[in-house]
Scaffold this motif. Sequence first.
Motif, PDB file in Angstrom:
ATOM      1  N   GLU A 206      -1.396  16.331  -4.696  1.00  0.00           N
ATOM      2  CA  GLU A 206      -0.304  16.079  -5.634  1.00  0.00           C
ATOM      3  C   GLU A 206       0.057  14.596  -5.655  1.00  0.00           C
ATOM      4  O   GLU A 206      -0.108  13.894  -4.666  1.00  0.00           O
ATOM      5  CB  GLU A 206       0.941  16.879  -5.211  1.00  0.00           C
ATOM      6  N   GLU A 207       0.557  14.186  -6.813  1.00  0.00           N
ATOM      7  CA  GLU A 207       0.979  12.798  -6.967  1.00  0.00           C
ATOM      8  C   GLU A 207       2.485  12.719  -7.169  1.00  0.00           C
ATOM      9  O   GLU A 207       3.082  13.637  -7.729  1.00  0.00           O
ATOM     10  CB  GLU A 207       0.308  12.173  -8.205  1.00  0.00           C
ATOM     11  N   TYR A 208       3.046  11.600  -6.737  1.00  0.00           N
ATOM     12  CA  TYR A 208       4.457  11.295  -6.991  1.00  0.00           C
ATOM     13  C   TYR A 208       4.484  10.279  -8.115  1.00  0.00           C
ATOM     14  O   TYR A 208       3.896   9.207  -8.000  1.00  0.00           O
ATOM     15  CB  TYR A 208       5.107  10.704  -5.735  1.00  0.00           C
ATOM     16  N   ILE A 407       4.170   6.142 -13.326  1.00  0.00           N
ATOM     17  CA  ILE A 407       3.506   5.240 -12.379  1.00  0.00           C
ATOM     18  C   ILE A 407       3.279   6.043 -11.103  1.00  0.00           C
ATOM     19  O   ILE A 407       4.242   6.543 -10.502  1.00  0.00           O
ATOM     20  CB  ILE A 407       4.393   4.021 -12.048  1.00  0.00           C
ATOM     21  N   GLU A 408       2.024   6.152 -10.682  1.00  0.00           N
ATOM     22  CA  GLU A 408       1.704   6.918  -9.474  1.00  0.00           C
ATOM     23  C   GLU A 408       2.048   6.072  -8.257  1.00  0.00           C
ATOM     24  O   GLU A 408       1.390   5.081  -7.978  1.00  0.00           O
ATOM     25  CB  GLU A 408       0.205   7.271  -9.470  1.00  0.00           C
ATOM     26  N   VAL A 409       3.081   6.497  -7.510  1.00  0.00           N
ATOM     27  CA  VAL A 409       3.460   5.726  -6.328  1.00  0.00           C
ATOM     28  C   VAL A 409       2.975   6.365  -5.029  1.00  0.00           C
ATOM     29  O   VAL A 409       2.954   5.722  -3.988  1.00  0.00           O
ATOM     30  CB  VAL A 409       4.983   5.476  -6.262  1.00  0.00           C
ATOM     31  N   GLY A 410       2.576   7.633  -5.095  1.00  0.00           N
ATOM     32  CA  GLY A 410       2.065   8.279  -3.890  1.00  0.00           C
ATOM     33  C   GLY A 410       1.104   9.382  -4.267  1.00  0.00           C
ATOM     34  O   GLY A 410       1.153   9.909  -5.385  1.00  0.00           O
ATOM     35  N   HIS A 411       0.213   9.707  -3.326  1.00  0.00           N
ATOM     36  CA  HIS A 411      -0.770  10.755  -3.594  1.00  0.00           C
ATOM     37  C   HIS A 411      -1.100  11.415  -2.260  1.00  0.00           C
ATOM     38  O   HIS A 411      -1.523  10.733  -1.324  1.00  0.00           O
ATOM     39  CB  HIS A 411      -2.020  10.123  -4.224  1.00  0.00           C
ATOM     40  N   ILE A 412      -0.889  12.722  -2.178  1.00  0.00           N
ATOM     41  CA  ILE A 412      -1.124  13.417  -0.913  1.00  0.00           C
ATOM     42  C   ILE A 412      -2.199  14.489  -1.097  1.00  0.00           C
ATOM     43  O   ILE A 412      -2.285  15.113  -2.159  1.00  0.00           O
ATOM     44  CB  ILE A 412       0.188  14.013  -0.352  1.00  0.00           C
TER      45      ILE A 412
HETATM   46 MG    MG Z   1      -4.292   8.742  -6.438  1.00  0.00          MG
END
Ligand code: MG
Length: 577
Positions: A206-208, A407-412
């Motif tokens: 998932e992305e933030y 804007i993608e600030v995190g990706h887990i």
């Molecule tokens: Mg990513």
Amino acid sequence: MRASRYFMPTLREVPAEAELISHQLLLRGGFIRKQAAGVYVYLPLGWRVIRKIEQIVREETDRIGGIELFMPALVPQELLDETGRSGLDILFRLKDRHGRPFTLGFTHEEIITDIVRHAVSSYRQMPLLLYQIQTKFRDEPRPRGGVIRAREFLMYDAYSFDVDEEAMERAYQAVRDAYLRMFHRMGLPTIIVEAEAGAIGGGRNEEYMVVAEGGEDKVLQCDTCGYGANAERCELPDPNLVPPPINTVPPAQKVATPNARTVQEVTAFLNTTADRLVKTLLMRVDGKPAAAMVRGDRELNPYKLMHALNGESVEMMDASSIEQLTGAPVGFSGPVGLPPDLPLLADYELKGLQDFITGANEADAHLVHVCWGRDFPEPQWADLRVAEAGDRCPRCPTGTLREVRGIEVGHIFQLGVKYSRAMNALFTDAQGNLKPILMGCYGLGVSRCLAAIAEAHHDEHGIRFPITVAPFEVILILVNPEDGKQRETAEQLYSALLQQGVEVLYDDRDERSGVKFKDADLIGIPIQVVVGRAVQDGQVEVRLRADKSPQRLAIANAPAHVLALIDDLKRELEPAR
Ligand code: MG
Ligand code: ATP
């Protein structure tokens, strides 16, 4: 800090290439300076913000049991050979004096897995959550937006190690929640969306996203059930369309379409609409050819094709291979007459379409009145097209998708055993069985957050930093340095605030007051204390950068008032625990 002694070179002229407002403001405010394409200096003001972001992610990771370490940026290529990632285009490569190949770390799964495989051998040593904050290098094809997409940038990356799926899921959930607290503390409103794993691979991820007009990513959100996904990922339900009857459709017929290859050219030439046309795209999944069909007014989502064929990589076929396979140049491919062993997939939507137009696999020619199941074999149906605003939600019966930019600030990611299996990172479980470790990895763009914060918090005058990530908490503006009473008052307040542990930038510069006010608004420190003419009446002005309405206070009361304001502003950004 005295502004007269500080290093804050603001810029009057912003280069035309800075399209995003955050990029412009960070350049103008003297937070960053470009050194080369995608390579930036963090000037002192910018660096202070970065350090605050780092501190927040540290504290929140430590709270869930994370342990910080620091891995090298110089990564021996042989480690990436073990997982097959040493050929990625994004890598910066170099050789040492002995000719040994190295890369500059673009993410650190291989290094951390190497560390852990040598140090962890028993179930007793897990769970384990390790993290670092470090520079990453990616030779991005299109560096953009200043520090939003750079080639050298700061990333926080955490890695979890667990004994089984359930424990991996728990670790994932703990980091997932910690990320929400981190972004909340930074004052960054984020949404969590399902995403494509990209070069990292693995399973659930998932992305933030920070919703912002200037965001690079297209995000679809259900208006009813809360489902959200990156457009690269967003699934669409099978609409279960009923195939129209074909008994009255005339036989397929070849028509000349000289030089018409794009959808627009062909529909204009044949005087029809794009939804009567079917595009046939030739792709490679894990290197093997496959053909995918979508309606002329739709876009193929290559990742969906990859998943439909259980592949791990996807790319477009090059022009000469297309010509070899179909006998026609790019732009004239169609499903009729393709090699029978070539996998042919079509988007669900085409189940409800017959009597359409396709390329004829011949230069300058198309076929009209084409029907699947008659002129070519029924294709494999799959969800293949890019989701758009107005499409149906894949998760709930009544929802409709809407589109925002983010804007993608995190990706887990839940990696499962992808890396541990490839690199032989094994442990002995309680029963004495040897098993691969279950991993997760979690990336957060520290330097990208700086830009995302400016993108999310600004007005026409400049940035409006949330207090938790502001370069200073208070800017103390001495309006007229020539005025003895003003100077004396400002000096007193400066000492008083410093003594209370407040981070103050004291603008004691020999500048016109207009310049000082403009700069203060531009760099966006949340609390402004103005020492000006009102000192004659024993007063100073205190105002918030965000709302401006000034308050006049007796000089003696100012420090306590400022402290209370700081507390209030901080409390607003405390996450629920
Ligand atoms: Mg990513
Ligand atoms: P993107 O899709 O934006 O290229 P990615 O999915 O390849 O990014 P990840 O590997 O998931 O990136 O990296 C983790 C985080 O690092 C991202 O969520 C993003 O915040 C940040 N990041 C990635 N690439 C860059 C870059 N070139 N410049 C600045 N930050 C980046």
